[in-house]
Scaffold this motif. Structure first.
Motif: not given
Length: 301
Positions: A66-72
């Motif tokens: 979520i940290y890296r791909r969804w919210f970047r």
């Protein structure tokens, strides 16, 4: 099959056989070892109930995509976070649900290499399952006693002084800091002589745009608010999926407190002035970072 190598010695060729390896794949071996430790109780928790292994191997692993791909999430000015010793990370709070606290915890662990011990509201510790999970992941009650103990132990402590006023505010008030509490976090920092790191989180305001509040139902359920967003409760559980806004987290220049005598924590005017200074620093960071971030929903790459 065996691999055959040849070694030349005094004109002779000597075959050397290498036995095949049937070792367990490393991820599987690690998973089995983790389960074995959980089942046998061979793991440690601290006096607050913090379980570092469960946090690192399970909770943060679930949050990391979520940290890296969804919210970047893009953290900036990481050099302002002390790499050792006690420090107080003070951030704005928003987003209808406190997802920003979890993303800040991932940032501290992955980008700085430190565990962030978050201070949570009373309501969190009145809910059986959530209370237990919060303790396990290093969170504790937002009270002076726990904050003081953690800071004096040299921990990195996180606090959101806006509380529910910040996380539950309307979308029309986005990126406008709400009133801070009475400055208890400042008093704890002064008593421990640790720096305060003002922190701005941009992106959380857009994940659940709050356009209304079911106040009567919220009072009946004993919660501070029950939000209405463009997608919830209209689309039911699907409305709980956060929108994929672009996030940035900026860590401001640390504000020193070691120049004060610990007894200064009992001076209401000093605490008020320093609290106001921290609030102004965060608001300025927010204003600048919001412009730097640009569009809340840039294209995915």
């Amino acid at each position: 099959m065996t691999d055959v190598a040849h070694e030349r010695e005094e004109g002779r060729v000597i075959p050397i056989t290498t036995a095949p390896s049937y070792a367990e794949p490393e991820p599987l071996a690690k998973a089995l070892a983790f389960l074995r430790r959980r089942l046998t109780g061979d793991y440690e928790v601290d006096e607050f109930g913090y379980d570092p292994e469960l946090t690192d191997k399970v909770v943060l692993e679930m949050l990391r995509p979520i940290y890296r791909r969804w919210f970047r999430v893009e953290p900036v000015e990481l050099q302002n976070v002390p790499r050792e010793g006690g420090a107080l990370v003070v951030a704005n709070h928003s987003g209808t649900l406190p997802v920003d606290a979890l993303m800040l915890q991932v940032a501290m662990h992955d980008e700085v290499g430190r565990a962030l011990r978050l201070l949570g509201a009373d309501l969190v510790y009145q809910l059986p399952v959530l209370s237990h999970l919060s303790r396990k992941t290093g969170h504790t009650l937002a009270c002076p006693e726990d904050a003081d103990r953690l800071l004096r132990k040299g921990e990195l402590v996180g606090v959101f002084p806006e509380g529910f006023k910040g996380v539950g505010k309307a979308f029309s008030e986005r990126y406008e800091l709400q009133r801070f509490g009475r400055g208890g976090f400042v008093a704890s920092a002064i008593r421990a002589g640790v720096p305060i790191v003002p922190t701005a989180i941009v992106g959380a305001e857009e994940i659940y745009p709050k356009i209304g509040d079911l106040k009567v139902l919220a009072r009946a359920l004993g919660v501070p608010y029950l939000p209405i967003t463009p997608f919830f409760p209209l689309f039911g559980p699907l409305g709980l999926v956060p929108l994929p806004s672009k996030w940035m987290i900026e860590f401001g220049e640390p504000i020193r407190t070691d120049e004060y005598d610990p007894s200064a924590a009992d001076d209401p005017m000093l605490v008020f002035n320093l609290t106001d200074h921290v609030r102004e620093a965060i608001q300025q960071l927010l204003n600048e970072l919001r412009l730097r971030r640009g569009h809340a929903f840039p294209p995915f790459f």
